[in-house]
Design an enzyme around this catalytic site. Structure first.
Site, mmCIF file in Angstrom:
data_model
loop_
_atom_site.group_PDB
_atom_site.id
_atom_site.type_symbol
_atom_site.label_atom_id
_atom_site.label_comp_id
_atom_site.label_asym_id
_atom_site.label_seq_id
_atom_site.Cartn_x
_atom_site.Cartn_y
_atom_site.Cartn_z
ATOM 1 N N VAL A 49 0.831 -1.205 0.000
ATOM 2 C CA VAL A 49 0.000 0.000 0.000
ATOM 3 C C VAL A 49 0.865 1.255 0.000
ATOM 4 O O VAL A 49 0.655 2.171 -0.812
ATOM 5 C CB VAL A 49 -0.959 -0.010 1.208
ATOM 6 C CG1 VAL A 49 -1.675 1.335 1.345
ATOM 7 C CG2 VAL A 49 -1.970 -1.142 1.070
ATOM 8 N N GLY A 74 -1.519 -22.708 -3.833
ATOM 9 C CA GLY A 74 -2.899 -22.639 -4.279
ATOM 10 C C GLY A 74 -3.256 -21.249 -4.783
ATOM 11 O O GLY A 74 -3.956 -21.093 -5.800
ATOM 12 N N THR A 75 -2.773 -20.233 -4.073
ATOM 13 C CA THR A 75 -3.013 -18.845 -4.472
ATOM 14 C C THR A 75 -2.431 -18.559 -5.843
ATOM 15 O O THR A 75 -3.074 -17.957 -6.710
ATOM 16 C CB THR A 75 -2.391 -17.894 -3.440
ATOM 17 O OG1 THR A 75 -2.912 -18.197 -2.145
ATOM 18 C CG2 THR A 75 -2.680 -16.444 -3.775
ATOM 19 N N ASP A 103 5.253 -22.648 6.125
ATOM 20 C CA ASP A 103 5.919 -23.918 5.828
ATOM 21 C C ASP A 103 7.268 -23.760 5.135
ATOM 22 O O ASP A 103 8.049 -24.708 5.084
ATOM 23 C CB ASP A 103 5.020 -24.798 4.959
ATOM 24 C CG ASP A 103 3.822 -25.339 5.720
ATOM 25 O OD1 ASP A 103 3.894 -25.405 6.965
ATOM 26 O OD2 ASP A 103 2.813 -25.678 5.076
ATOM 27 N N ARG A 118 10.771 -29.367 27.242
ATOM 28 C CA ARG A 118 12.042 -29.977 27.665
ATOM 29 C C ARG A 118 12.156 -29.956 29.184
ATOM 30 O O ARG A 118 12.631 -30.937 29.792
ATOM 31 C CB ARG A 118 13.198 -29.209 27.027
ATOM 32 C CG ARG A 118 14.577 -29.575 27.533
ATOM 33 C CD ARG A 118 15.052 -30.907 27.016
ATOM 34 N NE ARG A 118 15.435 -30.824 25.619
ATOM 35 C CZ ARG A 118 15.907 -31.864 24.930
ATOM 36 N NH1 ARG A 118 16.038 -33.044 25.531
ATOM 37 N NH2 ARG A 118 16.232 -31.743 23.667
ATOM 38 N N GLY A 127 17.581 -28.600 20.517
ATOM 39 C CA GLY A 127 18.391 -29.719 21.002
ATOM 40 C C GLY A 127 17.684 -31.057 20.962
ATOM 41 O O GLY A 127 17.917 -31.924 21.811
ATOM 42 N N LYS A 136 20.890 -41.097 29.574
ATOM 43 C CA LYS A 136 20.003 -39.991 29.203
ATOM 44 C C LYS A 136 18.593 -40.348 29.646
ATOM 45 O O LYS A 136 18.030 -41.353 29.201
ATOM 46 C CB LYS A 136 20.049 -39.744 27.698
ATOM 47 C CG LYS A 136 19.164 -38.598 27.245
ATOM 48 C CD LYS A 136 19.338 -38.297 25.748
ATOM 49 C CE LYS A 136 20.631 -37.532 25.532
ATOM 50 N NZ LYS A 136 20.726 -37.022 24.139
ATOM 51 N N SER A 141 15.740 -38.370 29.489
ATOM 52 C CA SER A 141 14.616 -37.773 28.760
ATOM 53 C C SER A 141 15.045 -37.490 27.323
ATOM 54 O O SER A 141 16.231 -37.319 27.034
ATOM 55 C CB SER A 141 14.157 -36.480 29.440
ATOM 56 O OG SER A 141 15.169 -35.490 29.381
ATOM 57 N N HIS A 166 -2.094 -24.911 15.494
ATOM 58 C CA HIS A 166 -2.219 -23.594 14.894
ATOM 59 C C HIS A 166 -1.597 -22.453 15.700
ATOM 60 O O HIS A 166 -1.596 -21.307 15.223
ATOM 61 C CB HIS A 166 -3.695 -23.287 14.616
ATOM 62 C CG HIS A 166 -4.222 -24.029 13.424
ATOM 63 N ND1 HIS A 166 -4.502 -25.373 13.471
ATOM 64 C CD2 HIS A 166 -4.482 -23.625 12.155
ATOM 65 C CE1 HIS A 166 -4.948 -25.755 12.281
ATOM 66 N NE2 HIS A 166 -4.936 -24.728 11.468
#
Length: 324
Positions: A24, A104-105, A128, A155, A186, A214, A216, A254
């Site tokens: 604009v 798509g646009t 994306d 984490r 990580g 380790k 977790s 989202h």
């Protein structure tokens, strides 16, 4: 060209408002009348078209979403729908379009030009980062940082309870969000749709971690990973493990599409918005404005739509090395 219009279409992305603002104000600077079209191709069909001024885009550069709204239009996929859209543009004397969106646009814009010769220049608006012809798309950087913030918090919980967390991020056909947020967060493993990761490899990675004490682990899964979504993956891996382990799944969904855009996304969107407008005024048509190696380039819609944007496999190799 004296009159142009700008619209957003498809999924919203942080930074779209900064792009609209650049279009604009760029039009005002060049002495061109500019119109906004609400709700993408649906608004074009229904005549939801209005004049915009510099004041129309005041105080929006920091806002997420899109002030022009967005929608997917089944009617525009029909010849009758495109005829209605053309009639509405002619009613307002609009000669060219700036489309902020994705594949798509741009597919719709290309078909529209074939039938009515209305030129369009696109700006890549999708979190994306899967569009050929630009290093980064509008909204991607913000989405990665949103995902990273969630990963950091999960984490803490994973470490406190000795759990394995599968975190699903967006990316039905692209693993860009997964790989970047995984490296920054990580993660012990990242699963993306571009590369097949066998279940056995995930199981082996977890076992190796346990052998090094380790307690977790974080595994990032792009929603389009060929092995299935995070819930399915977690169940399959649970079945193959010989020892009981506390496993949880978190789907970020989202939240990655909303929020205040980062400084990078605001600057990128501004460059692409102005670049798209000036390209249109210079005679470009049916191309997408993109930034490659920090230079503005224009890529034909047909290439943007059809050519794949491969993920950098060195990044996947980095995940494997850094998780040792």
């Amino acid at each position: 060209m004296k009159r142009v219009a700008v619209f957003t279409s498809g999924g919203d992305a942080p930074g779209m408002n900064a792009c609209i603002r650049a279009v604009v104000r760029g039009a005002v600077y060049h002495g061109v009348e500019v119109f906004g079209i609400r709700r993408g191709y649906n608004g074009m069909i229904n005549g939801d078209i209005f004049p915009m001024t510099s004041h129309s885009v005041s105080n929006i550069v920091q806002r997420g979403g899109t002030i022009l709204k967005s929608a997917r239009s089944k009617e525009f996929m029909t010849p009758e729908g495109r005829q209605k859209a053309h009639d509405q543009l002619m009613k307002h004397g609009i000669e060219g379009l700036i489309a902020i969106g994705g594949n798509g646009t741009f597919t719709g814009a290309l078909k529209f030009f074939e039938e009515f010769q209305i030129p369009t220049v696109g700006a890549p608006g999708t979190i994306d980062n899967d569009l050929y012809g630009t290093d980064y798309t509008i909204g991607y950087d913000t989405a990665v940082n949103t995902a990273l913030e969630a990963i950091d918090k999960i984490r803490d919980t994973a470490d406190s309870h000795d759990r394995v967390f599968f975190i699903e991020v967006m990316g039905r056909d692209s693993g860009y969000i997964a790989i970047q947020s995984g490296i920054a967060g990580g993660a012990e493993m990242v699963m993306v749709p571009e590369v097949l990761t066998p279940i056995s490899e995930v199981v082996e990675t977890l076992k190796q971690g346990w052998s090094r004490s380790k307690s977790s682990s974080i595994i990032i899964v792009a929603e389009g990973d060929v092995e299935g979504n995070a819930v399915v993956l977690a169940e399959q891996i649970r079945e193959q493990l010989a020892v009981p382990i506390d496993m949880r799944v978190t789907t970020l969904g989202h939240i990655q599409r909303g929020g205040v855009p980062t400084a990078y996304d605001r600057i990128l969107a501004s460059r692409l918005g102005l670049g798209a407008l000036e390209g249109l005024l210079d005679g470009q048509k049916n191309v997408m404005a993109g930034i490659v190696n920090n230079e503005l380039i224009y890529t034909p819609f047909i290439d943007t739509i059809k050519l794949p944007k491969p993920i950098n496999e060195d990044l996947l190799r980095m995940v494997r090395i850094l998780s040792v």
